[in-house]
Design a protein around this motif. Structure first.
Motif, mmCIF file in Angstrom:
data_model
loop_
_atom_site.group_PDB
_atom_site.id
_atom_site.type_symbol
_atom_site.label_atom_id
_atom_site.label_comp_id
_atom_site.label_asym_id
_atom_site.label_seq_id
_atom_site.Cartn_x
_atom_site.Cartn_y
_atom_site.Cartn_z
ATOM 1 N N ALA A 216 45.881 -20.876 -30.814
ATOM 2 C CA ALA A 216 45.889 -22.301 -30.470
ATOM 3 C C ALA A 216 44.501 -22.768 -30.061
ATOM 4 O O ALA A 216 44.012 -23.814 -30.516
ATOM 5 N N TYR A 217 43.840 -22.012 -29.186
ATOM 6 C CA TYR A 217 42.492 -22.380 -28.739
ATOM 7 C C TYR A 217 41.511 -22.389 -29.922
ATOM 8 O O TYR A 217 40.670 -23.290 -30.045
ATOM 9 N N ASN A 218 41.616 -21.373 -30.779
ATOM 10 C CA ASN A 218 40.697 -21.301 -31.924
ATOM 11 C C ASN A 218 40.882 -22.494 -32.858
ATOM 12 O O ASN A 218 39.903 -23.058 -33.371
ATOM 13 N N THR A 219 42.133 -22.888 -33.072
ATOM 14 C CA THR A 219 42.408 -24.033 -33.935
ATOM 15 C C THR A 219 41.826 -25.311 -33.336
ATOM 16 O O THR A 219 41.209 -26.126 -34.041
ATOM 17 N N LEU A 220 42.028 -25.503 -32.041
ATOM 18 C CA LEU A 220 41.492 -26.688 -31.375
ATOM 19 C C LEU A 220 39.972 -26.710 -31.443
ATOM 20 O O LEU A 220 39.361 -27.767 -31.704
ATOM 21 N N GLU A 221 39.364 -25.573 -31.231
ATOM 22 C CA GLU A 221 37.899 -25.504 -31.244
ATOM 23 C C GLU A 221 37.347 -25.823 -32.631
ATOM 24 O O GLU A 221 36.366 -26.570 -32.773
ATOM 25 N N ILE A 222 37.984 -25.301 -33.669
ATOM 26 C CA ILE A 222 37.529 -25.577 -35.035
ATOM 27 C C ILE A 222 37.732 -27.054 -35.367
ATOM 28 O O ILE A 222 36.855 -27.698 -35.974
ATOM 29 N N ALA A 223 38.873 -27.601 -34.963
ATOM 30 C CA ALA A 223 39.140 -29.017 -35.224
ATOM 31 C C ALA A 223 38.092 -29.891 -34.540
ATOM 32 O O ALA A 223 37.629 -30.893 -35.108
ATOM 33 N N ALA A 224 37.702 -29.534 -33.313
ATOM 34 C CA ALA A 224 36.677 -30.303 -32.597
ATOM 35 C C ALA A 224 35.335 -30.232 -33.310
ATOM 36 O O ALA A 224 34.564 -31.208 -33.323
#
Length: 450
Positions: A216-224
């Protein structure tokens, strides 16, 4: 080399800049820890043992991203222990012994050492045994983390000296809270980047994570990182941006591990429970995760005999046909043949009479005398064999009314044994009635000879 140079400061507040978001947002207190309420809610066993400083060596067993490493760090901080992270992938017995020597020296100065071993299931027997004396004498408190079933992967001696705690995948609600916390955190999170994202997309990320906070954190970071900034410097995470951030979800699955057996068990039991919807779901889960389709096909063939049996003799034919069809067509079209066979099994009448009959035979073969084949059932192709009465007394069924004789075909000691008792399900009802009629006629034949 001082292996204690790897010690993590227990009072760390701010993560290093440039570290992944998942590492930066790692909680430092139990109050901020997500999930695992069955272990860490007030009054629960693990929480009590931590708070009372009565911790023993333990194994944390759970899927990736459920907080095993984080929990070990928090335990070290709360119990004021030195914390040594240890990789089972990189370390050997030499490194283990060096760490143990340092831990023993530190113990004499009144300091406790927690040795955290990630992926402890990767240690071989000798490596696991190297920990035993140090766990027993209290030089270290061992915390092992594993995604594999400890019953299969850890030595019995080490397992008996450790308490196993099971960690479960995080709920969607837990992960939504973690993502919102990251978006609001100005120190370790993303609050300084002025990100705008709709709550529905946050929930979508939480669902995508499949219980794994790190994903979840990795997905959010990539999206940002992918989100473009407007004139005011605000980054808008749109559905299109999020779609780009999503890589193909890797469902938790290890063809050699426990989840492999969990899923095939779920498929088998769903078919047995006559539930075509659950059957299709577990089949789809396994295929999406990369399971060998022929492994699934073999299980369906087994099911046809074990759980359907003579209640529907066509089940075995269709199962084998589906296996051959998949072998002929291949992926992805061949999946439909497996789906058809699985649904057929789920909706077929069920009987394990054949399974029980054969199991009883196996036990008799194992536990009774292996008597010679009765003479009347033996072939007599030579003169000598005829002189020895091979084939004498054999009754050719086609020469008799109803194709029935009163001749016994079992060894003498097992003549009264009945193995196959058909159920009332499907075709077995017909077989049951047929056998009942035949046995009555055979009884009458024997009565006439008395």
């Amino acid at each position: 080399m001082n292996l204690f140079s790897n010690l993590e400061p227990s009072d760390r507040k701010v993560s290093e800049k440039g570290a992944p978001l998942a590492d930066r947002m790692r909680p430092q207190r139990l109050e901020d820890y997500a999930g695992q309420k069955h272990l860490l809610a007030p009054g629960k066993p693990l929480r009590v043992s931590i708070e009372n400083d009565q911790l023993r060596s333990l194994i944390l067993w759970g899927p990736p991203g459920t907080g095993k490493t984080t929990l070990a760090r928090i335990i070290a901080q709360m119990t004021r222990s030195d914390f040594i992270p240890f990789s089972a992938v990189l370390a050997g017995i030499k490194e283990i012994k060096t760490v143990m020597t340092e831990a023993e020296r530190t113990r004499h100065y009144g300091r406790r050492t927690i040795v955290f071993v990630d992926e402890i299931h990767r240690f071989n027997k000798a490596q696991q045994d190297a920990f035993l004396p140090h766990v027993e004498n209290g030089s270290i408190t061992l915390i092992g983390a594993t995604t594999e079933n400890p019953s299969f992967e850890l030595n019995a001696a080490l397992l008996s000296r450790s308490k196993v705690y099971v960690l479960y995948p995080l709920s969607v609600e837990d992960i939504v809270r973690l993502l919102n916390r990251a978006l609001a955190d100005t120190v370790n999170g993303l609050a300084t980047e002025s990100i705008r994202i709709d709550p529905s997309l946050i929930e979508q990320m939480a669902v995508f994570a499949n219980g794994d906070a790190r994903t979840a954190y990795n997905t959010l970071e990539i999206a940002a990182q992918l989100a473009p900034s407007d004139v005011a410097g605000v980054k808008a995470v749109t559905p299109g941006v999020l779609e780009d951030a999503f890589q193909k979800r890797m469902l938790l699955y290890d063809k050699a591990g426990e989840e492999h057996y969990n899923l095939i068990s779920a498929l088998h039991k769903s078919m047995r429970n006559s539930d075509p919807d659950a059957t299709l779901y577990w089949l789809g889960r396994m295929l999406a995760a990369g399971e060998d389709p022929l492994f699934i096909a073999r299980r369906i063939v087994r099911f046809a005999s074990e759980d359907v049996g003579m209640a529907d003799p066509m089940a075995l034919t269709l199962a084998v046909s589906a296996m051959q069809a998949f072998d002929f067509i291949g992926l992805p079209e061949g999946n439909l043949a497996l789906a058809q066979a699985a649904v057929y099994m789920a909706t077929a009448p069920k009987s394990n009479a054949l399974y029980h009959a054969y199991s009883a035979v196996v036990q008799d073969v194992k536990n009774t005398l292996a008597e010679p084949v009765p003479l009347h059932l033996r072939n007599a192709p030579t003169k000598l064999m005829k002189e020895l009465d091979y084939g004498k007394g054999y009754q050719y069924a086609h020469d008799f009314q109803d194709k029935l004789t009163d001749m016994s075909c079992l060894p003498k000691s097992l003549e009264q044994r009945v193995y196959f008792t058909p159920s009332d399900e499907g075709f077995e009802r017909t077989v049951q009635e047929r056998l009942k009629s035949w046995r009555e006629k055979i009884r009458q034949l024997k009565d006439r000879k008395k």
